[in-house]
Scaffold this active site. Structure first.
Site, short mmCIF file in Angstrom:
data_model
loop_
_atom_site.label_atom_id
_atom_site.label_comp_id
_atom_site.label_asym_id
_atom_site.label_seq_id
_atom_site.Cartn_x
_atom_site.Cartn_y
_atom_site.Cartn_z
N HIS A 33 0.83 -1.21 0.00
CA HIS A 33 0.00 0.00 0.00
C HIS A 33 0.88 1.27 0.00
O HIS A 33 2.08 1.18 -0.27
CB HIS A 33 -1.01 -0.04 1.16
CG HIS A 33 -1.65 -1.39 1.31
ND1 HIS A 33 -2.66 -1.83 0.48
CD2 HIS A 33 -1.38 -2.44 2.15
CE1 HIS A 33 -3.00 -3.07 0.82
NE2 HIS A 33 -2.24 -3.47 1.82
N GLU B 123 -2.06 0.37 8.21
CA GLU B 123 -1.18 -0.70 7.74
C GLU B 123 -0.03 -0.17 6.89
O GLU B 123 1.10 -0.63 7.01
CB GLU B 123 -1.99 -1.72 6.92
CG GLU B 123 -1.14 -2.88 6.43
CD GLU B 123 -1.75 -3.66 5.29
OE1 GLU B 123 -2.95 -3.51 5.01
OE2 GLU B 123 -1.00 -4.42 4.65
N HIS C 60 3.14 -6.91 4.80
CA HIS C 60 1.76 -6.46 5.03
C HIS C 60 1.34 -6.80 6.45
O HIS C 60 2.02 -7.57 7.15
CB HIS C 60 0.79 -7.18 4.08
CG HIS C 60 0.85 -6.70 2.66
ND1 HIS C 60 -0.14 -5.95 2.09
CD2 HIS C 60 1.80 -6.89 1.71
CE1 HIS C 60 0.18 -5.68 0.83
NE2 HIS C 60 1.35 -6.25 0.56
N GLU D 172 1.94 -11.56 5.85
CA GLU D 172 0.93 -10.85 6.64
C GLU D 172 1.36 -11.02 8.09
O GLU D 172 1.19 -12.08 8.69
CB GLU D 172 -0.47 -11.44 6.42
CG GLU D 172 -1.01 -11.26 5.01
CD GLU D 172 -1.62 -9.87 4.76
OE1 GLU D 172 -1.53 -8.99 5.63
OE2 GLU D 172 -2.19 -9.70 3.66
ZN ZN Z 1 -1.91 -5.22 2.93
#
Ligand code: ZN
Length: 212
Positions: free
Chosen positions: A7, A45, A100, A175
């Site tokens: 992102h 995030e 992430h 993640e």
């Molecule tokens: Zn993400």
């Protein structure tokens, strides 16, 4: 080594630009990029991903590894997932790790490592799995636990992640935590917690680079 912090801080203010469809690497399309998730208290995030990537970069560079990030700061827009997906080959990198954190139901916790599946090239079939295993083992060794809500023993096989589908170098997406889980929100929101993730990711990367 390419690190891909997921992102970007400017994505939310540029939804038309980040929402446009780009190739997903399997004949379909996906949005160029998304805003990512956040803790209930509002820690985003994209900020977590970029901070952990910078911390990981510092550990790797101290060990003599040259590192390229897919974005230079946390205030820009994108890059699109298909562009991130080819970053490894453009940098002629030994491997690519995307960083992430997830936004799942609050009861779930733990990390998982996503890999492109079914594999589209030899790097995705073999070395990506070795990279994913090294990252998984290092995170476990640092005291983090396998996801309670996704994947199998901390590994998730995914056809839909363009950032992995386009890679012709060994690539994995981590993640790190569930930002909606209160206990993990506290960890990701602290500098100490982010340094723990970075140290674990760097350890996993170094282990893979020694024995690819
Ligand atoms: Zn993400």
């Amino acid at each position: 080594m390419v690190l891909d912090p997921g992102h970007n801080g400017g994505n939310a203010a540029h939804r038309a630009e980040t929402g446009r469809p780009v190739p997903d690497g399997r004949g379909g399309t996906k949005p160029c990029n998304t805003t990512g998730t956040a803790t209930d208290a509002g820690y985003p995030e994209h900020a977590f991903n970029f901070d952990v990537a910078q911390r990981t970069e510092r550990v790797l560079e101290a060990a003599g590894v040259r590192v390229v990030l897919t974005r230079p700061n946390d205030v820009g827009v994108g890059p699109c997932v298909d562009v991130r997906g080819t970053a490894g080959q453009r940098a002629d990198a030994a491997a690519v790790v995307a960083i992430h954190a997830d936004g799942a139901a609050p009861s779930g916790s733990g990390f998982h490592v996503a890999l492109a599946s079914p594999p589209l090239n030899p790097a995705q079939a073999g070395q990506s799995r070795a990279l994913g295993t090294a990252l998984h083992d290092a995170l476990r060794g640092a005291g983090f636990h396998d996801s309670t809500y996704l994947g199998e023993r901390g590994i998730s096989l995914r056809p839909d992640l363009a950032g992995l589908n386009f890679a012709t170098r060994p690539a994995a997406l981590v993640e790190c935590a569930n930002m909606r889980n209160p206990a993990e929100a506290a960890v990701v929101s602290s500098a100490d917690g982010r340094q723990r993730y970075a140290a674990a990711l760097a350890a996993g990367i170094l282990a893979y680079l020694r024995h690819p």
